[in-house]
Design a protein around this motif. Structure first.
Motif, PDB file in Angstrom:
ATOM      1  N   GLY A 106       0.794  -1.227   0.000  1.00 37.37           N
ATOM      2  CA  GLY A 106       0.000   0.000   0.000  1.00 37.37           C
ATOM      3  C   GLY A 106       0.824   1.274   0.000  1.00 37.37           C
ATOM      4  O   GLY A 106       0.282   2.383  -0.001  1.00 37.37           O
ATOM      5  N   GLY A 108       2.647   2.371  -2.334  1.00 36.28           N
ATOM      6  CA  GLY A 108       2.549   3.020  -3.637  1.00 36.28           C
ATOM      7  C   GLY A 108       3.544   2.511  -4.663  1.00 36.28           C
ATOM      8  O   GLY A 108       3.793   3.177  -5.675  1.00 36.28           O
ATOM      9  N   LYS A 109       4.110   1.331  -4.433  1.00 37.55           N
ATOM     10  CA  LYS A 109       5.131   0.799  -5.348  1.00 37.55           C
ATOM     11  C   LYS A 109       4.635   0.662  -6.787  1.00 37.55           C
ATOM     12  O   LYS A 109       5.281   1.130  -7.727  1.00 37.55           O
ATOM     13  CB  LYS A 109       5.611  -0.588  -4.880  1.00 37.55           C
ATOM     14  CG  LYS A 109       6.395  -0.591  -3.600  1.00 37.55           C
ATOM     15  CD  LYS A 109       6.793  -2.002  -3.204  1.00 37.55           C
ATOM     16  CE  LYS A 109       5.585  -2.905  -2.934  1.00 37.55           C
ATOM     17  NZ  LYS A 109       4.681  -2.437  -1.865  1.00 37.55           N
ATOM     18  N   THR A 110       3.504  -0.018  -6.926  1.00 38.38           N
ATOM     19  CA  THR A 110       3.020  -0.316  -8.271  1.00 38.38           C
ATOM     20  C   THR A 110       2.689   0.967  -9.027  1.00 38.38           C
ATOM     21  O   THR A 110       3.127   1.176 -10.167  1.00 38.38           O
ATOM     22  CB  THR A 110       1.789  -1.237  -8.191  1.00 38.38           C
ATOM     23  OG1 THR A 110       2.146  -2.394  -7.425  1.00 38.38           O
ATOM     24  CG2 THR A 110       1.327  -1.662  -9.563  1.00 38.38           C
ATOM     25  N   THR A 111       1.946   1.860  -8.354  1.00 40.92           N
ATOM     26  CA  THR A 111       1.607   3.140  -8.962  1.00 40.92           C
ATOM     27  C   THR A 111       2.870   3.926  -9.305  1.00 40.92           C
ATOM     28  O   THR A 111       3.016   4.464 -10.405  1.00 40.92           O
ATOM     29  CB  THR A 111       0.768   3.984  -7.976  1.00 40.92           C
ATOM     30  OG1 THR A 111      -0.165   3.132  -7.318  1.00 40.92           O
ATOM     31  CG2 THR A 111       0.065   5.105  -8.674  1.00 40.92           C
ATOM     32  N   ARG A 136      -0.223 -10.387  -3.908  1.00 40.49           N
ATOM     33  CA  ARG A 136      -1.405  -9.562  -3.770  1.00 40.49           C
ATOM     34  C   ARG A 136      -2.349  -9.867  -4.932  1.00 40.49           C
ATOM     35  O   ARG A 136      -1.932  -9.831  -6.091  1.00 40.49           O
ATOM     36  CB  ARG A 136      -1.001  -8.085  -3.799  1.00 40.49           C
ATOM     37  CG  ARG A 136      -2.074  -7.168  -3.269  1.00 40.49           C
ATOM     38  CD  ARG A 136      -1.594  -5.731  -3.328  1.00 40.49           C
ATOM     39  NE  ARG A 136      -2.501  -4.877  -2.574  1.00 40.49           N
ATOM     40  CZ  ARG A 136      -2.382  -3.573  -2.499  1.00 40.49           C
ATOM     41  NH1 ARG A 136      -1.381  -2.980  -3.118  1.00 40.49           N
ATOM     42  NH2 ARG A 136      -3.241  -2.862  -1.813  1.00 40.49           N
ATOM     43  N   GLN A 142      -2.997  -4.907 -12.085  1.00 38.40           N
ATOM     44  CA  GLN A 142      -2.857  -3.480 -11.762  1.00 38.40           C
ATOM     45  C   GLN A 142      -1.680  -2.865 -12.526  1.00 38.40           C
ATOM     46  O   GLN A 142      -1.797  -1.784 -13.110  1.00 38.40           O
ATOM     47  CB  GLN A 142      -2.639  -3.316 -10.248  1.00 38.40           C
ATOM     48  CG  GLN A 142      -2.656  -1.852  -9.782  1.00 38.40           C
ATOM     49  CD  GLN A 142      -2.119  -1.704  -8.356  1.00 38.40           C
ATOM     50  OE1 GLN A 142      -1.774  -2.695  -7.703  1.00 38.40           O
ATOM     51  NE2 GLN A 142      -2.040  -0.467  -7.877  1.00 38.40           N
ATOM     52  N   LYS A 244       2.340  10.123  -1.570  1.00 36.84           N
ATOM     53  CA  LYS A 244       1.175  10.719  -0.903  1.00 36.84           C
ATOM     54  C   LYS A 244       1.511  12.004  -0.153  1.00 36.84           C
ATOM     55  O   LYS A 244       0.898  12.329   0.853  1.00 36.84           O
ATOM     56  CB  LYS A 244       0.518   9.691   0.035  1.00 36.84           C
ATOM     57  CG  LYS A 244       0.236   8.370  -0.696  1.00 36.84           C
ATOM     58  CD  LYS A 244      -0.454   7.338   0.165  1.00 36.84           C
ATOM     59  CE  LYS A 244      -0.311   5.956  -0.465  1.00 36.84           C
ATOM     60  NZ  LYS A 244      -0.922   4.893   0.296  1.00 36.84           N
ATOM     61  N   ASP A 246       0.875  14.736  -1.213  1.00 40.08           N
ATOM     62  CA  ASP A 246      -0.275  15.614  -1.433  1.00 40.08           C
ATOM     63  C   ASP A 246      -1.250  15.562  -0.258  1.00 40.08           C
ATOM     64  O   ASP A 246      -1.962  16.514  -0.005  1.00 40.08           O
ATOM     65  CB  ASP A 246      -1.001  15.221  -2.738  1.00 40.08           C
ATOM     66  CG  ASP A 246      -1.299  13.725  -2.809  1.00 40.08           C
ATOM     67  OD1 ASP A 246      -0.363  12.929  -2.612  1.00 40.08           O
ATOM     68  OD2 ASP A 246      -2.463  13.363  -3.062  1.00 40.08           O
ATOM     69  N   GLY A 269       5.744  11.613  -4.578  1.00 43.86           N
ATOM     70  CA  GLY A 269       4.443  11.389  -5.195  1.00 43.86           C
ATOM     71  C   GLY A 269       3.478  12.454  -4.713  1.00 43.86           C
ATOM     72  O   GLY A 269       3.344  12.683  -3.519  1.00 43.86           O
ATOM     73  N   GLU A 272      -2.737  10.864  -7.104  1.00 39.33           N
ATOM     74  CA  GLU A 272      -3.044   9.519  -7.584  1.00 39.33           C
ATOM     75  C   GLU A 272      -2.809   9.365  -9.078  1.00 39.33           C
ATOM     76  O   GLU A 272      -2.669   8.262  -9.587  1.00 39.33           O
ATOM     77  CB  GLU A 272      -4.499   9.169  -7.255  1.00 39.33           C
ATOM     78  CG  GLU A 272      -4.753   9.124  -5.763  1.00 39.33           C
ATOM     79  CD  GLU A 272      -5.852   8.144  -5.389  1.00 39.33           C
ATOM     80  OE1 GLU A 272      -5.993   7.114  -6.087  1.00 39.33           O
ATOM     81  OE2 GLU A 272      -6.567   8.411  -4.419  1.00 39.33           O
TER      82      GLU A 272
HETATM   83  P1  GDP Z   1       1.739  -0.890  -3.452  1.00 42.20           P
HETATM   84  O1  GDP Z   1       0.986  -1.870  -2.627  1.00 42.20           O
HETATM   85  O2  GDP Z   1       2.962  -0.433  -2.741  1.00 42.20           O
HETATM   86  O3  GDP Z   1       2.040  -1.377  -4.823  1.00 42.20           O
HETATM   87  O4  GDP Z   1       0.809   0.425  -3.594  1.00 42.20           O
HETATM   88  P2  GDP Z   1      -0.094   0.893  -4.799  1.00 42.20           P
HETATM   89  O5  GDP Z   1       0.737   1.353  -5.932  1.00 42.20           O
HETATM   90  O6  GDP Z   1      -1.099  -0.163  -5.115  1.00 42.20           O
HETATM   91  O7  GDP Z   1      -0.790   2.175  -4.172  1.00 42.20           O
HETATM   92  C1  GDP Z   1      -1.665   2.120  -3.063  1.00 42.20           C
HETATM   93  C2  GDP Z   1      -2.617   3.306  -3.134  1.00 42.20           C
HETATM   94  O8  GDP Z   1      -1.935   4.512  -2.918  1.00 42.20           O
HETATM   95  C3  GDP Z   1      -3.308   3.429  -4.484  1.00 42.20           C
HETATM   96  O9  GDP Z   1      -4.665   3.719  -4.272  1.00 42.20           O
HETATM   97  C4  GDP Z   1      -2.606   4.618  -5.124  1.00 42.20           C
HETATM   98  O10 GDP Z   1      -3.448   5.320  -6.010  1.00 42.20           O
HETATM   99  C5  GDP Z   1      -2.262   5.459  -3.921  1.00 42.20           C
HETATM  100  N1  GDP Z   1      -1.117   6.331  -4.158  1.00 42.20           N
HETATM  101  C6  GDP Z   1       0.136   6.018  -4.544  1.00 42.20           C
HETATM  102  N2  GDP Z   1       0.927   7.118  -4.620  1.00 42.20           N
HETATM  103  C7  GDP Z   1       0.157   8.177  -4.280  1.00 42.20           C
HETATM  104  C8  GDP Z   1       0.392   9.588  -4.145  1.00 42.20           C
HETATM  105  O11 GDP Z   1       1.496  10.121  -4.360  1.00 42.20           O
HETATM  106  N3  GDP Z   1      -0.664  10.358  -3.764  1.00 42.20           N
HETATM  107  C9  GDP Z   1      -1.896   9.810  -3.501  1.00 42.20           C
HETATM  108  N4  GDP Z   1      -2.857  10.627  -3.123  1.00 42.20           N
HETATM  109  N5  GDP Z   1      -2.135   8.503  -3.608  1.00 42.20           N
HETATM  110  C10 GDP Z   1      -1.150   7.669  -3.988  1.00 42.20           C
END
Ligand code: GDP
Ligand code: MG
Length: 438
Positions: A106, A108-111, A136, A142, A244, A246, A269, A272
């Motif tokens: 969660g 934000g790795k994938t994003t 996951r 994703q 995040k 922001d 970051g 979103e």
């Molecule tokens: P992972 O489990 O590390 O791969 O995390 P994800 O990439 O799935 O991101 C988890 C959530 O965080 C998603 O809903 C993303 O949209 C959100 N997210 C990631 N980076 C940011 C950011 O810089 N700002 C905001 N507001 N949301 C983010």
């Protein structure tokens, strides 16, 4: 955090003279603000001590008020805390450059993998995303969706294959397809555990990434910093991506990560959407926290533009009440070289509080007219404005292409300024007596 710091330091800004108590009080408030923002305790302590050490007992720069001087120090130390300079990705001279993203679930790795690929693609790279999160549900999907949106290829082998093998195969795939950049998206866990670390260590050993970037959620504050420390100890990271930001009003993670782990923040970051990733600039972040970008760049400009020697000569003249239209002209030119006037006027030390000057409408065209008027005066008139009778004023108006009213107004403004400058001179004299923060 920004609000708190701004109000605390704002109190200092207007002050003509600071004593040790002012600095102490301000620094206590800064300390509280930082702790409330969830900045690591030790980081706060070191920071406050450094600022105090520099602020107390230091000669104040001529062009700044003591308050501005403290703000300048706070700003410099905040920047230093975050690493001073922007830290970039180091690309391998032998492509592909391999970037491995690690972090908790969660974070934000994938994003971020997608965002980073998109950002570097714009800079001419040909990225490949590799899906190594097999745990996951829907993690692979994703990444594929992200890749599709950005038109970046995604390499995956489903969720039955070992992540180490996927990573290895991904790199061969990149070499075959001329991708000069590989971004590996790995699995996270809710907490740091050995199984996760072992898997990451195995991937690291197999593919030898050029950059291991830790993705952390800035909203988790000090937890983010603890996570960074653990990952760094177990795996060795090259940098941090703070996500995040922001939604993070406190800023604690941004301020602590670097000094706790000694690893730079490389990207942030900011939302979103897939374009919401920015390189991290410590100086800009510090200015943003202080909300004083304008003031700080003005301070810089003032440092460059104001000639200390000239200022000294002027000061002597003011004291002797010899300030004349010649000096007025020189002053105008110096001020003009700083930029838009109305902004500058209120920041000039000692002048910000002067009601008279605030009422004068300083626009830049006005300056040109003022210069024309002064240039139409004779030397004698410039030295001694009291001889400016009606016929002289008519002549000056004609010569400068202005009106008698405008000439009258300037003479009046000049007299007000002269009065003001005398007050300012007196103020400075009293400041000089206690010119050090003792
Ligand atoms: P992972 O489990 O590390 O791969 O995390 P994800 O990439 O799935 O991101 C988890 C959530 O965080 C998603 O809903 C993303 O949209 C959100 N997210 C990631 N980076 C940011 C950011 O810089 N700002 C905001 N507001 N949301 C983010
Ligand atoms: Mg993921």
């Amino acid at each position: 955090l920004a609000e708190k710091l701004q109000s605390t330091l704002g109190k200092l800004k207007g002050k003509g003279k600071l004593n040790e108590k002012d600095v102490k009080d301000a620094m206590r408030e800064v300390k509280l603000a930082l702790l409330e923002a969830d900045v690591n305790f030790k980081v706060v302590k070191d920071f406050v001590n450094k600022v105090k050490e520099r602020a107390v007992g230091q000669e104040v720069m001529e062009s700044l008020t003591p308050g501005q001087h403290v703000i300048k120090i706070v700003n410099e130390e905040l920047t230093a805390l975050m690493g001073n300079v922007q830290s970039k990705i180091s690309f391998s001279s032998k492509p592909p450059t391999i970037i491995m993203l690690v972090g908790l679930q969660g974070a934000g790795k994938t994003t971020t993998g997608g965002k980073l690929g998109g950002l570097l693609k714009k800079q001419g790279k040909k990225p490949l995303l590799v899906a190594c999160d097999i745990y996951r549900p829907a993690a692979i999907k994703q990444l594929q969706v992200v890749g599709e949106k950005l038109d970046i290829p995604v390499f995956s082998m489903g969720d039955k294959e070992d992540p180490v093998n996927i990573a290895k195969a991904g790199i061969s795939h990149a070499v075959k397809n001329n991708n000069d950049l590989v971004i590996i998206d790995t699995a996270g866990r809710l907490h740091i555990d050995e199984v996760l670390m072992d898997e990451l260590k195995n991937i690291k050993a197999e593919v030898k990434p050029h950059e291991i970037l830790l993705v952390v959620d800035s909203m988790t504050g000090q937890d983010a910093v603890n996570v960074a420390q653990s990952f760094n100890e177990a795996l060795g990271i090259d940098g941090v991506i703070l996500t995040k930001l922001d939604g993070d009003t406190r800023g604690g993670a941004a301020l602590s990560v670097r000094s706790v782990t000694n690893k730079p923040i490389k990207f942030i970051g900011m939302g979103e959407k897939l374009e919401d990733l920015e390189p991290f600039h410590p100086d800009r972040m510090a200015s943003r926290i202080l909300g004083m970008g304008d003031v700080l760049s003005l301070i810089e400009k003032a440092e460059q533009a104001i000639d200390i020697k000239k200022a000294k000569e002027l000061e002597a003249k003011i004291k002797k009440q010899e300030f004349d239209f010649e000096d007025f002209l020189t002053q105008m030119e110096q001020i003009k070289s700083l930029g838009p006037l109305n902004k500058i006027i209120e920041m000039i030390p000692g002048i910000s509080g002067a009601k008279e000057l605030k009422n004068i409408d300083f626009d830049d065209k006005e300056i040109v007219r003022i210069q024309a008027i002064i240039q139409s005066m004779t030397k004698k008139e410039r030295k001694d404005p009291s001889i400016l009778n009606a016929s002289r004023r008519r002549r000056i108006a004609k010569g400068s292409g202005t009106t008698v009213q405008e000439v009258n107004r300037l003479v009046k403004q000049f007299e007000q300024t002269r009065k003001m400058m005398k007050q300012f001179g007196d103020l400075e004299k009293s400041m000089k007596k206690g010119g050090k923060f003792k």
